[in-house]
Write a protein that holds these residues in place. Structure first.
Motif, short mmCIF file in Angstrom:
data_model
loop_
_atom_site.label_atom_id
_atom_site.label_comp_id
_atom_site.label_asym_id
_atom_site.label_seq_id
_atom_site.Cartn_x
_atom_site.Cartn_y
_atom_site.Cartn_z
N ASP A 178 27.00 -59.99 7.08
CA ASP A 178 26.02 -59.40 7.97
C ASP A 178 26.00 -60.21 9.26
O ASP A 178 25.68 -61.40 9.25
CB ASP A 178 24.64 -59.42 7.30
CG ASP A 178 23.57 -58.76 8.15
OD1 ASP A 178 23.86 -58.38 9.30
OD2 ASP A 178 22.42 -58.65 7.67
N SER A 180 24.17 -59.71 11.98
CA SER A 180 22.98 -59.48 12.81
C SER A 180 22.47 -60.77 13.44
O SER A 180 21.89 -60.75 14.53
CB SER A 180 21.87 -58.83 11.97
OG SER A 180 21.54 -59.66 10.86
N SER A 183 24.19 -61.31 16.84
CA SER A 183 24.21 -60.21 17.80
C SER A 183 23.61 -60.68 19.13
O SER A 183 22.85 -61.66 19.18
CB SER A 183 23.42 -59.02 17.27
OG SER A 183 24.02 -58.51 16.10
#
Length: 359
Positions: A178, A180, A183
């Motif tokens: 993941d 995220s 980001s």
């Protein structure tokens, strides 16, 4: 009925007469050049006698014949454990469980690494000989067809041990991390480029953001080479320090491919046009070797790209391996390697060689 050479070797191996196995098998490499078990037993015997270089070379040849055998994968993992390189060992153990979810040694090793998996522990075990507890004993049959996907229970076990945060459970593909946490945030989007300075690529704010988003999209699509290209575009550009830092973090998630898993293979002609854009990408090129050398534990040669047919030479690139490899320089082969730039010149860090056993 008299025993074959390989049957005798297996019997000696079971009796822990590893030096005798090596003496018996090595003179018969030509006869058994296509035998997976021949190279597996030879590599394991080298491993038991402390010849890590020989073991690595024979395991590599065994993998060229049969890539998805869990006994071989755990044997290669043991080589990493001997050096205290647990991260690499874990990858091989997880691969072994993918092909054989009930592989006892792989499960045992992962649990041990979780509890006592520091480098010093394994270095001490290698010195005292206790590391042999992680050396596999080949089963008489090696029929382990690759599973479409490991059972959910095995995935949960691995996730609980190593804190894997999965984004999906797609059938036939490993789960990806993941991203995220790396980001681009609002402040990154607002200040995505730097003013002034000398850069290889000058990008607009929109182009920087697009390149970063492309890198994440390619990563989630298992196209790590294309993700690396976008990362290189950012790292060699006027992108802000914050964006470049996150791009470097993404690089840590990219995986080393195999001959059968490499996607987006770039040609020599493409790479040579702008090598910096393809730095750290993996390639699979055909050719021949020249000026082979093997100082200490390294192995190198000049790779004659495209000369596998002996009719056209695309270019010459130096290649280095950090381990011994099994190679007949008189015959063509396929090279799996990572692109490097040293002193402004293109070079390759070898990952593997595939060479047909038939002349």
């Amino acid at each position: 009925m008299p025993l074959t050479i390989l049957q005798k070797a297996k019997k000696l191996f079971d009796q822990k007469k590893y030096s005798q196995v090596i003496s018996l098998l090595e003179p018969n490499i030509l006869q058994y050049r296509e035998s997976f078990q021949f190279y597996l037993y030879l590599g394991l015997s080298c491993l038991h006698t402390g010849d890590a270089g020989g073991a690595s070379s024979y395991f590599q040849r065994a993998r060229q014949i049969k890539m998805r055998d869990p006994d071989l994968l755990t044997a290669q993992a043991a080589l990493f454990l001997r050096r205290g390189e647990t991260d690499q060992a874990v990858e091989y153990y997880l691969d072994a469980l993918e092909y054989d979810p009930d592989h006892a040694l792989a499960k045992k090793a992962l649990q041990f690494i979780r509890k006592k998996g520091d480098k010093e522990t394994f270095l001490n075990m290698a010195e005292t000989g206790k590391i042999t507890a992680f050396y596999p004993k080949p089963r008489r049959t090696s029929l382990h067809p690759a599973a479409v996907a490991a059972p959910l229970a095995v995935f949960i076990l691995c996730a609980s041990i190593f804190g894997i945060k999965a984004v999906s459970l797609s059938v036939g593909q490993e789960t990806r991390a993941d991203l995220s946490s790396i980001s681009l945030q609002a402040i990154d989007l607002k200040n995505s480029v730097e003013a002034g300075g000398s850069y290889r690529y000058i990008l607009t704010e929109k182009q920087v953001v697009q390149a970063f988003e492309n890198s994440q999209r390619y990563f989630q699509s298992y196209r790590d080479n294309q993700a690396q290209v976008e990362i290189n575009r950012i790292l060699n550009s006027n992108a802000s320090i914050a964006v470049r830092t996150k791009a470097r973090l993404l690089m840590e998630y990219l995986s080393e491919p195999g001959f059968d898993t490499l996607k987006d293979n770039f040609s020599y002609a493409t790479v040579i046009q702008d090598a910096y854009l393809y730095q750290d990408c993996w390639i699979r090129w055909k050719g021949m070797a020249a000026n082979v050398s093997a100082p200490d534990d390294r192995f190198g040669f000049n790779f004659l790209v495209g000369y596998d047919t002996r009719s056209a030479l695309e270019g010459i690139v130096p290649v280095s391996f950090d381990k011994p490899v099994f190679l007949d320089p008189s015959r063509p082969f396929e090279l799996l390697a990572k692109i490097r730039i040293e002193n402004g010149s293109l070079s390759l860090l070898g990952g593997g060689i595939y060479q047909s056993v038939s002349p």
